[in-house]
Design a protein around this motif. Structure first.
Motif, mmCIF file in Angstrom:
data_model
loop_
_atom_site.group_PDB
_atom_site.id
_atom_site.type_symbol
_atom_site.label_atom_id
_atom_site.label_comp_id
_atom_site.label_asym_id
_atom_site.label_seq_id
_atom_site.Cartn_x
_atom_site.Cartn_y
_atom_site.Cartn_z
ATOM 1 N N ASP A 1 -9.206 -0.444 -2.222
ATOM 2 C CA ASP A 1 -8.814 -0.008 -3.120
ATOM 3 C C ASP A 1 -7.866 -0.837 -4.229
ATOM 4 O OD1 ASP A 1 -11.033 1.433 -2.822
ATOM 5 O OD2 ASP A 1 -9.795 3.056 -1.731
ATOM 6 N N LEU A 2 -6.387 -0.729 -3.780
ATOM 7 C CA LEU A 2 -5.205 -1.743 -4.593
ATOM 8 C C LEU A 2 -5.459 -2.859 -4.873
ATOM 9 C CD1 LEU A 2 -2.245 -1.618 -5.233
ATOM 10 C CD2 LEU A 2 -1.576 -2.484 -3.015
ATOM 11 N N VAL A 3 -5.748 -3.895 -4.436
ATOM 12 C CA VAL A 3 -6.881 -5.232 -5.151
ATOM 13 C C VAL A 3 -7.743 -5.047 -5.297
ATOM 14 C CG1 VAL A 3 -6.953 -7.236 -4.277
ATOM 15 C CG2 VAL A 3 -6.034 -6.094 -2.714
ATOM 16 N N LEU A 4 -8.527 -4.171 -5.467
ATOM 17 C CA LEU A 4 -10.057 -3.764 -6.928
ATOM 18 C C LEU A 4 -8.968 -3.138 -7.771
ATOM 19 C CD1 LEU A 4 -12.868 -2.917 -4.986
ATOM 20 C CD2 LEU A 4 -12.662 -4.262 -5.354
ATOM 21 N N SER A 5 -8.220 -2.264 -7.751
ATOM 22 C CA SER A 5 -7.423 -1.897 -9.099
ATOM 23 C C SER A 5 -6.801 -2.657 -9.362
ATOM 24 C CB SER A 5 -6.447 -0.860 -8.754
ATOM 25 O OG SER A 5 -7.455 0.166 -8.267
ATOM 26 N N ALA A 6 -6.025 -3.648 -8.951
ATOM 27 C CA ALA A 6 -5.316 -4.598 -9.602
ATOM 28 C C ALA A 6 -6.018 -6.053 -9.605
ATOM 29 C CB ALA A 6 -4.185 -5.385 -8.054
ATOM 30 N N GLY A 7 -7.371 -6.322 -9.622
ATOM 31 C CA GLY A 7 -8.338 -7.028 -10.812
ATOM 32 C C GLY A 7 -8.932 -8.219 -9.877
ATOM 33 N N ILE A 8 -8.924 -7.634 -8.467
ATOM 34 C CA ILE A 8 -9.411 -8.811 -7.702
ATOM 35 C C ILE A 8 -10.902 -8.595 -7.037
ATOM 36 C CG2 ILE A 8 -9.452 -10.477 -5.674
ATOM 37 C CD1 ILE A 8 -7.637 -10.930 -7.743
ATOM 38 N N HIS A 9 -11.633 -8.506 -7.205
ATOM 39 C CA HIS A 9 -12.953 -8.076 -7.398
ATOM 40 C C HIS A 9 -14.215 -9.098 -6.562
ATOM 41 C CE1 HIS A 9 -12.811 -5.733 -10.805
ATOM 42 N NE2 HIS A 9 -13.186 -6.017 -11.200
ATOM 43 N N ASP A 10 -13.799 -10.135 -5.416
ATOM 44 C CA ASP A 10 -13.887 -11.119 -4.215
ATOM 45 C C ASP A 10 -12.603 -10.522 -2.895
ATOM 46 O OD1 ASP A 10 -11.916 -12.338 -5.741
ATOM 47 O OD2 ASP A 10 -12.952 -13.740 -5.168
ATOM 48 N N PHE A 11 -12.636 -9.915 -3.398
ATOM 49 C CA PHE A 11 -11.587 -9.528 -1.747
ATOM 50 C C PHE A 11 -12.454 -9.294 -0.324
ATOM 51 C CE2 PHE A 11 -8.835 -6.625 0.963
ATOM 52 C CZ PHE A 11 -8.533 -7.560 1.204
ATOM 53 N N ALA A 12 -12.358 -9.735 0.411
ATOM 54 C CA ALA A 12 -13.006 -9.492 1.599
ATOM 55 C C ALA A 12 -11.411 -9.124 2.482
ATOM 56 C CB ALA A 12 -13.352 -10.893 1.329
ATOM 57 N N VAL B 1 0.895 -0.939 -0.105
ATOM 58 C CA VAL B 1 -0.226 -0.465 -0.222
ATOM 59 C C VAL B 1 0.774 1.280 -0.005
ATOM 60 C CG1 VAL B 1 -1.284 1.116 1.745
ATOM 61 C CG2 VAL B 1 -2.274 -0.758 0.737
ATOM 62 N N GLN B 2 1.876 1.673 1.275
ATOM 63 C CA GLN B 2 2.944 2.405 0.926
ATOM 64 C C GLN B 2 3.292 2.651 -0.325
ATOM 65 O OE1 GLN B 2 5.573 2.746 4.598
ATOM 66 N NE2 GLN B 2 4.028 1.334 5.105
ATOM 67 N N LEU B 3 4.288 1.588 -0.974
ATOM 68 C CA LEU B 3 4.472 1.416 -2.371
ATOM 69 C C LEU B 3 3.420 2.414 -3.212
ATOM 70 C CD1 LEU B 3 7.072 1.549 -3.947
ATOM 71 C CD2 LEU B 3 7.549 -1.186 -4.069
ATOM 72 N N LEU B 4 2.961 1.363 -3.969
ATOM 73 C CA LEU B 4 1.987 1.473 -4.365
ATOM 74 C C LEU B 4 0.738 2.306 -5.046
ATOM 75 C CD1 LEU B 4 1.257 -2.181 -5.812
ATOM 76 C CD2 LEU B 4 3.332 -0.679 -6.687
ATOM 77 N N VAL B 5 0.025 2.788 -3.700
ATOM 78 C CA VAL B 5 -0.713 3.858 -3.373
ATOM 79 C C VAL B 5 -0.534 5.443 -2.830
ATOM 80 C CG1 VAL B 5 -2.805 4.390 -1.583
ATOM 81 C CG2 VAL B 5 -2.850 1.825 -2.533
ATOM 82 N N GLY B 6 1.559 5.023 -2.424
ATOM 83 C CA GLY B 6 1.862 6.775 -1.827
ATOM 84 C C GLY B 6 1.190 7.270 -1.232
ATOM 85 N N VAL B 7 0.947 6.154 0.284
ATOM 86 C CA VAL B 7 0.799 6.961 1.198
ATOM 87 C C VAL B 7 1.551 6.577 2.312
ATOM 88 C CG1 VAL B 7 -1.583 7.055 0.921
ATOM 89 C CG2 VAL B 7 -1.398 5.005 1.716
ATOM 90 N N ARG C 1 -1.806 -15.898 -2.652
ATOM 91 C CA ARG C 1 -0.909 -16.055 -3.750
ATOM 92 C C ARG C 1 -1.954 -15.494 -5.036
ATOM 93 N NH1 ARG C 1 0.741 -20.531 -7.198
ATOM 94 N NH2 ARG C 1 -0.108 -22.178 -6.397
ATOM 95 N N ARG C 2 -2.803 -15.526 -4.719
ATOM 96 C CA ARG C 2 -3.961 -14.977 -6.066
ATOM 97 C C ARG C 2 -3.621 -13.393 -6.171
ATOM 98 N NH1 ARG C 2 -9.366 -13.810 -7.363
ATOM 99 N NH2 ARG C 2 -9.528 -14.030 -9.310
ATOM 100 N N ILE C 3 -3.551 -13.089 -4.882
ATOM 101 C CA ILE C 3 -4.343 -11.833 -4.976
ATOM 102 C C ILE C 3 -2.301 -11.288 -4.604
ATOM 103 C CG2 ILE C 3 -4.253 -10.046 -2.643
ATOM 104 C CD1 ILE C 3 -6.056 -11.684 -1.585
ATOM 105 N N LEU C 4 -1.579 -11.598 -4.461
ATOM 106 C CA LEU C 4 -0.099 -11.172 -4.678
ATOM 107 C C LEU C 4 0.049 -10.922 -6.071
ATOM 108 C CD1 LEU C 4 1.075 -12.500 -1.594
ATOM 109 C CD2 LEU C 4 0.655 -10.432 -1.982
ATOM 110 N N SER C 5 -0.400 -11.868 -6.762
ATOM 111 C CA SER C 5 -0.151 -12.472 -7.794
ATOM 112 C C SER C 5 -0.092 -11.188 -8.724
ATOM 113 C CB SER C 5 -0.771 -13.628 -8.655
ATOM 114 O OG SER C 5 0.295 -14.666 -8.078
ATOM 115 N N ALA C 6 -2.088 -10.555 -8.914
ATOM 116 C CA ALA C 6 -2.677 -9.948 -8.512
ATOM 117 C C ALA C 6 -1.959 -8.523 -8.560
ATOM 118 C CB ALA C 6 -3.926 -9.922 -8.490
ATOM 119 N N VAL C 7 -1.141 -8.406 -7.511
ATOM 120 C CA VAL C 7 -1.071 -6.921 -7.610
ATOM 121 C C VAL C 7 0.569 -6.705 -7.897
ATOM 122 C CG1 VAL C 7 -0.534 -5.429 -5.075
ATOM 123 C CG2 VAL C 7 -2.111 -6.495 -4.910
#
Length: 442
Positions: A88-99, A45-51, A112-118
């Protein structure tokens, strides 16, 4: 909409995380826990979102004030901000079922799937950010160059207005000089006409002088003959002294008349020679006046040429203004391209369901667009350099024109004063050299 991205192996994920300087181990991926997953996700999040972590912990004071017991929510505020940024980051990466259970109760396959997408999103973002930074740098450079050109154009317009003001201020003097030059030209034409008449008269006087010289020579010959005859007669003896006396008296009278005629002829010859010398001097002065008038005409022609150069400089400045307007249009076009690129990046980030082949094609298209933009920017820089060179040339030309104009106006004024003095001297000499009309008739 589903998004196809390659699911990486644990070794590939660890390699990518290592490149991103995010600590992780094989065990963290095989048996993930809340603490290990949180540390990895926090870093992403810090690296890709910029916060930063501090920004995530910073509460919104307006919202906190609305709570009944703000102190109870100090820790939950940071957690909620982190969860929202991660979602927001995971949804932008294409994971729409993140909970939230993927964070608090992570599973190996899901992690592994979430990290692959990110990671896939991070690679795509790295390529697009580089293109975006280049476009932004080019846009900033173009905008800075545009501001410089606007300032240079303003300076040139001020210089042009100053030149036109000086030209307008000097225009009455130039008009006066042109009128005086025309008057002098008319006077010189009249003087040339008078000079032609005087030349004709001078030739007539020269012919008369030659005739008188011949006559004087003949009279001198007659006088010499009379003297010789008198000597011869004195040597003779005659029977009639009275007759001899009368003859001698007649001869004496004839000699006196001839001497008087010779004196008159010599006097008239001297007068004619004096007039001839005066007319020759006047002729030289008139020729000098004519030469000075020709020089004045040349100076006026140079002045007109400078005026034309000023008009040409004004036209070039106007053309430069049009070029600046065109560059402004190109800058707006680059801004639109930048905005289009940003919008496209946002759409690509939101529409994460595109297939891998479409992503590869989009990357290739973006690279081609980058090459096209770089080529366009290079051409724009070349045109800007050429325009700057033209502006410097126009500034130098205007400066040289102003200096030359001042020098030539000073030279024209000096020569005009000299010409006026010469004309007055010539008129005075002409009046003093010519006798009154009745004497010429005699």
């Amino acid at each position: 909409m589903s998004y196809s991205f390659p699911v990486l192996t644990n070794q590939e994920i660890l390699l990518c995380l290592s490149e991103l300087e995010i600590p992780a181990t094989e065990l963290d991926l095989q048996k993930p826990t809340f603490e290990t997953a949180k540390q990895i996700y926090y870093s992403l999040v810090q690296l890709l979102v910029g916060v930063t972590r501090e920004e995530l912990q910073q509460p919104v004071f307006e919202a906190v004030d609305a709570l009944e017991f703000p102190a109870l929510h100090e820790e939950s505020i940071g957690t909620l901000a982190f969860n929202r940024a991660l979602t927001d980051l995971v949804l932008s990466a294409g994971i729409h079922d993140f909970a939230l259970k993927d964070l608090y109760k992570p599973e190996s396959g899901r992690t592994r799937r979430i990290l692959s997408a990110v990671i896939n999103f991070a690679k795509f973002r790295e390529e697009k950010v580089q293109a975006y930074e280049e476009l932004r740098e080019n846009s900033d450079a173009t905008q800075e160059r545009y501001a410089q050109l606007q300032e240079a154009n303003l300076t040139l317009n001020n210089q042009l207005r100053n030149i036109m003001s000086e030209r307008d201020a000097q225009q009455p003097e130039v008009d006066q000089l042109e009128r005086e030059t025309a008057e002098l030209a008319a006077k010189i034409a009249a003087l040339n006409k008078e000079h032609t008449g005087l030349t004709t008269e001078l030739e007539s006087l020269k012919a008369t002088d030659n005739e008188l010289s011949d006559k004087v020579a003949k009279e001198k010959s007659h006088v010499d003959s009379a003297h010789q005859e008198a000597q011869r007669l004195r040597g003779q003896i005659v029977q009639s002294p009275d007759r001899l006396q009368r003859a001698l008296t007649d001869l004496s009278n004839t000699v006196e008349k001839d001497k008087s005629a010779v004196g008159d002829a010599e006097k008239k010859s001297r007068e004619l020679q004096t007039r001839l010398d005066t007319l020759s001097k006047v002729e030289r002065d008139v020729q000098k006046c004519v030469n000075m008038m020709m020089e004045a005409d040349v100076e006026m022609a140079k002045h007109k040429e400078i005026s034309r150069s000023i008009k040409s400089a004004k036209s070039k400045i106007q053309a430069n203004g049009e070029e600046i307007w065109r560059l402004d249009t190109e800058k707006q076009h680059l801004k639109r391209q930048e905005q289009i690129t940003l919008d496209r990046m946002q759409r690509l980030a939101q529409q994460g369901g595109l297939k891998q082949e479409a992503a590869v094609a989009a990357v290739a298209a973006a690279r081609e667009e980058k090459c096209a933009v770089e080529s366009h920017n290079a051409a724009t820089q070349a045109r800007l350099a050429e325009l700057e060179h033209q502006i410097r040339a126009v500034e130098q030309h205007v400066k040289d024109g102003r200096s030359q104009h001042r020098r030539e106006m000073k030279t024209v004024s000096v020569k005009y004063g000299m010409l006026e003095t010469k004309v007055k001297e010539y008129q005075q000499q002409l009046l003093s050299a010519l006798p009154p009309s009745p004497q010429l008739g005699n």
